[in-house]
Design a protein around this motif. Structure first.
Motif, mmCIF file in Angstrom:
data_model
loop_
_atom_site.group_PDB
_atom_site.id
_atom_site.type_symbol
_atom_site.label_atom_id
_atom_site.label_comp_id
_atom_site.label_asym_id
_atom_site.label_seq_id
_atom_site.Cartn_x
_atom_site.Cartn_y
_atom_site.Cartn_z
ATOM 1 N N ARG A 27 11.124 55.530 -23.131
ATOM 2 C CA ARG A 27 11.466 54.184 -22.662
ATOM 3 C C ARG A 27 10.629 53.677 -21.481
ATOM 4 O O ARG A 27 10.083 52.572 -21.541
ATOM 5 C CB ARG A 27 12.967 54.139 -22.336
ATOM 6 C CG ARG A 27 13.510 52.724 -22.305
ATOM 7 C CD ARG A 27 15.008 52.682 -22.008
ATOM 8 N NE ARG A 27 15.287 51.487 -21.225
ATOM 9 C CZ ARG A 27 15.369 51.465 -19.918
ATOM 10 N NH1 ARG A 27 15.243 52.563 -19.202
ATOM 11 N NH2 ARG A 27 15.590 50.325 -19.297
ATOM 12 N N PRO A 28 10.477 54.493 -20.401
ATOM 13 C CA PRO A 28 9.677 53.984 -19.270
ATOM 14 C C PRO A 28 8.230 53.649 -19.673
ATOM 15 O O PRO A 28 7.671 52.661 -19.196
ATOM 16 C CB PRO A 28 9.686 55.144 -18.273
ATOM 17 C CG PRO A 28 10.836 55.989 -18.672
ATOM 18 C CD PRO A 28 11.043 55.815 -20.138
ATOM 19 N N ALA A 31 8.115 50.476 -21.472
ATOM 20 C CA ALA A 31 8.365 49.395 -20.504
ATOM 21 C C ALA A 31 7.079 49.057 -19.743
ATOM 22 O O ALA A 31 6.744 47.890 -19.532
ATOM 23 C CB ALA A 31 9.478 49.809 -19.536
ATOM 24 N N ILE A 32 6.342 50.089 -19.360
ATOM 25 C CA ILE A 32 5.090 49.881 -18.620
ATOM 26 C C ILE A 32 4.090 49.101 -19.468
ATOM 27 O O ILE A 32 3.491 48.119 -19.010
ATOM 28 C CB ILE A 32 4.471 51.241 -18.209
ATOM 29 C CG1 ILE A 32 5.302 51.863 -17.085
ATOM 30 C CG2 ILE A 32 3.012 51.064 -17.771
ATOM 31 C CD1 ILE A 32 4.968 53.310 -16.819
ATOM 32 N N MET A 35 5.309 45.516 -19.908
ATOM 33 C CA MET A 35 5.195 44.781 -18.640
ATOM 34 C C MET A 35 3.743 44.436 -18.328
ATOM 35 O O MET A 35 3.432 43.355 -17.836
ATOM 36 C CB MET A 35 5.751 45.670 -17.522
ATOM 37 C CG MET A 35 5.839 44.982 -16.207
ATOM 38 S SD MET A 35 7.504 44.358 -15.942
ATOM 39 C CE MET A 35 7.457 44.137 -14.167
ATOM 40 N N TYR A 38 0.170 44.824 -22.555
ATOM 41 C CA TYR A 38 -0.581 45.437 -23.661
ATOM 42 C C TYR A 38 0.217 45.393 -24.961
ATOM 43 O O TYR A 38 -0.324 45.258 -26.037
ATOM 44 C CB TYR A 38 -0.949 46.890 -23.327
ATOM 45 C CG TYR A 38 -1.933 46.984 -22.199
ATOM 46 C CD1 TYR A 38 -3.242 46.530 -22.365
ATOM 47 C CD2 TYR A 38 -1.570 47.493 -20.953
ATOM 48 C CE1 TYR A 38 -4.156 46.592 -21.328
ATOM 49 C CE2 TYR A 38 -2.478 47.553 -19.909
ATOM 50 C CZ TYR A 38 -3.766 47.104 -20.099
ATOM 51 O OH TYR A 38 -4.658 47.149 -19.072
ATOM 52 N N THR A 53 -5.524 42.014 -22.476
ATOM 53 C CA THR A 53 -6.188 43.041 -21.672
ATOM 54 C C THR A 53 -6.036 42.785 -20.176
ATOM 55 O O THR A 53 -6.997 42.765 -19.434
ATOM 56 C CB THR A 53 -7.694 43.082 -22.008
ATOM 57 O OG1 THR A 53 -8.186 41.739 -21.913
ATOM 58 C CG2 THR A 53 -7.945 43.653 -23.365
ATOM 59 N N GLY A 54 -4.799 42.553 -19.800
ATOM 60 C CA GLY A 54 -4.568 42.414 -18.370
ATOM 61 C C GLY A 54 -5.058 41.102 -17.789
ATOM 62 O O GLY A 54 -5.333 40.993 -16.599
ATOM 63 N N THR A 55 -5.151 40.065 -18.625
ATOM 64 C CA THR A 55 -5.752 38.814 -18.164
ATOM 65 C C THR A 55 -4.878 38.039 -17.192
ATOM 66 O O THR A 55 -5.388 37.233 -16.426
ATOM 67 C CB THR A 55 -6.071 37.885 -19.341
ATOM 68 O OG1 THR A 55 -5.008 37.941 -20.258
ATOM 69 C CG2 THR A 55 -7.349 38.302 -20.011
ATOM 70 N N LEU A 57 -3.120 39.218 -14.629
ATOM 71 C CA LEU A 57 -3.456 39.684 -13.286
ATOM 72 C C LEU A 57 -4.803 39.144 -12.852
ATOM 73 O O LEU A 57 -5.021 38.772 -11.705
ATOM 74 C CB LEU A 57 -3.504 41.212 -13.259
ATOM 75 C CG LEU A 57 -2.204 41.878 -12.861
ATOM 76 C CD1 LEU A 57 -2.279 43.359 -13.142
ATOM 77 C CD2 LEU A 57 -1.908 41.625 -11.399
ATOM 78 N N LEU A 58 -5.727 39.111 -13.816
ATOM 79 C CA LEU A 58 -7.065 38.592 -13.564
ATOM 80 C C LEU A 58 -7.002 37.138 -13.106
ATOM 81 O O LEU A 58 -7.604 36.750 -12.104
ATOM 82 C CB LEU A 58 -7.858 38.694 -14.861
ATOM 83 C CG LEU A 58 -9.233 38.096 -14.874
ATOM 84 C CD1 LEU A 58 -10.109 38.772 -13.841
ATOM 85 C CD2 LEU A 58 -9.852 38.280 -16.250
ATOM 86 N N THR A 59 -6.238 36.329 -13.841
ATOM 87 C CA THR A 59 -6.140 34.916 -13.510
ATOM 88 C C THR A 59 -5.494 34.721 -12.146
ATOM 89 O O THR A 59 -5.914 33.868 -11.366
ATOM 90 C CB THR A 59 -5.340 34.180 -14.597
ATOM 91 O OG1 THR A 59 -5.949 34.477 -15.844
ATOM 92 C CG2 THR A 59 -5.376 32.681 -14.375
ATOM 93 N N GLU A 60 -4.497 35.563 -11.841
ATOM 94 C CA GLU A 60 -3.894 35.507 -10.505
ATOM 95 C C GLU A 60 -4.947 35.686 -9.426
ATOM 96 O O GLU A 60 -4.958 34.973 -8.430
ATOM 97 C CB GLU A 60 -2.877 36.643 -10.348
ATOM 98 C CG GLU A 60 -1.475 36.263 -10.730
ATOM 99 C CD GLU A 60 -0.548 37.458 -10.588
ATOM 100 O OE1 GLU A 60 -0.717 38.277 -9.670
ATOM 101 O OE2 GLU A 60 0.349 37.584 -11.445
ATOM 102 N N ASN A 61 -5.850 36.637 -9.639
ATOM 103 C CA ASN A 61 -6.916 36.876 -8.673
ATOM 104 C C ASN A 61 -7.830 35.668 -8.529
ATOM 105 O O ASN A 61 -8.205 35.286 -7.423
ATOM 106 C CB ASN A 61 -7.763 38.076 -9.106
ATOM 107 C CG ASN A 61 -7.220 39.365 -8.539
ATOM 108 O OD1 ASN A 61 -7.498 39.679 -7.394
ATOM 109 N ND2 ASN A 61 -6.432 40.074 -9.308
#
Lengths: 198, 198
Positions: A27-28, A31-32, A35, A38, A53-55, A57-61
């Protein structure tokens, strides 16, 4: 990830079965992966591969980088100087774009290397033509301000097919020029994105 | 996150106590925050705030962008054409950099807008000077290949203070030119990073 890629949508139970794990153990991890974007999960359907692919977080940056973080010092010439003098200034200051101002130091035009090269192969004497004959003039100048997002300015450079923008502040009498954003500044920001990891 | 920021290092039990949760309930959440890099965990010490902002995921993304994904078509001229003809070609093709090739189509030089502008304010007749007099020549040309990472090419553009690189393939007889990478291509990649989110 591979099991979900190959078999999705697939329930948590079925993934656990294939890995010989209990669902609670898995489960964890699911969840990862969900979250982080992926995997996607839908109730009563199961997990499937999102292709992301983690975009996010990228856009936040990218949304934390402002013009003021990367702008260069502007190089300005008076609207009455000759095209020849503007070319010399461009070489002395080693820039690709000059901003043209009036007697009150307000923005009236922009000169690119392309504008100057075009003029230089014309038949006129370069020392006798003032830059205000060949410059791009207001209101056809795209500008930006120091608190604009760098990503929005990068879009303007691409959309308008220009190499540089003046960073301005609007006053009652016109635009004062405080900086310069070029494709070189954007390239530096691009390099810095990767360097942050070091 | 706030509890760890204020009290770190702090054990999972102590965080759970403060939230009135069991440690088992909290475990997946702490795993997510640790895996994503927001928290660091040390055995027998506890969790502490890493200060990171998702840059590892960002770098992963940047390391998936290659030259071949963003390269443009190269514009080449023969080494014997005149500076005047090169300038005309630059305007017709609307590029900022020309690559110069020999009779066997191998790379021998590069011409920037700056090179051509410098020549155009000289005293010589532009129609009578061949480009190989004013071009940057091998081995002083920085090149790249289609499978290079775009981020590495961006670094080269900044370090060498140039606007464009030829994308080449080395053969026994020299370099063949297959593409062109400019600061415009890098700016497009920068814009695309943010657009992926839409």
């Amino acid at each position: 990830m591979q099991i979900v890629k190959d078999n999705g949508p697939i329930t948590g139970e079925h993934i656990a079965d294939r890995l010989n794990l209990t669902r609670a153990t898995l489960r964890p991890d699911l969840a990862i992966l969900t979250m982080a974007g992926y995997l996607d999960a839908r109730p009563r359907v199961g997990y499937f591969y999102s292709g992301k692919t983690g975009t996010q977080l990228l856009t936040e940056n990218l949304k934390k980088i402002y013009v003021k973080d990367y702008q260069s010092i502007p190089v300005v010439v008076n609207e009455n100087v000759s095209v020849y003098d503007a070319i010399v200034t461009m070489f002395l200051e080693d820039v690709g774009t000059l901003f043209v101002v009036d007697a009150g130091s307000h923005l009236v035009g922009v000169l690119s290397r392309k504008d100057l090269l075009r003029a230089s192969i014309g038949k006129q004497e370069l020392t006798s033509i003032p830059v205000n004959i060949i410059m791009t003039r207001m209101p056809n100048i795209t500008t930006c301000e120091k608190d604009d997002l760098l990503i929005d300015v990068a879009k303007k450079l691409i959309d308008k097919q220009i190499d540089a923008l003046p960073v301005v502040k609007e006053t009652e009498k016109g635009f004062e020029v405080f900086g310069r954003i070029t494709k070189t500044n954007i390239t530096k920001a691009f390099v810095a994105l990767a360097a942050e990891d070091l």
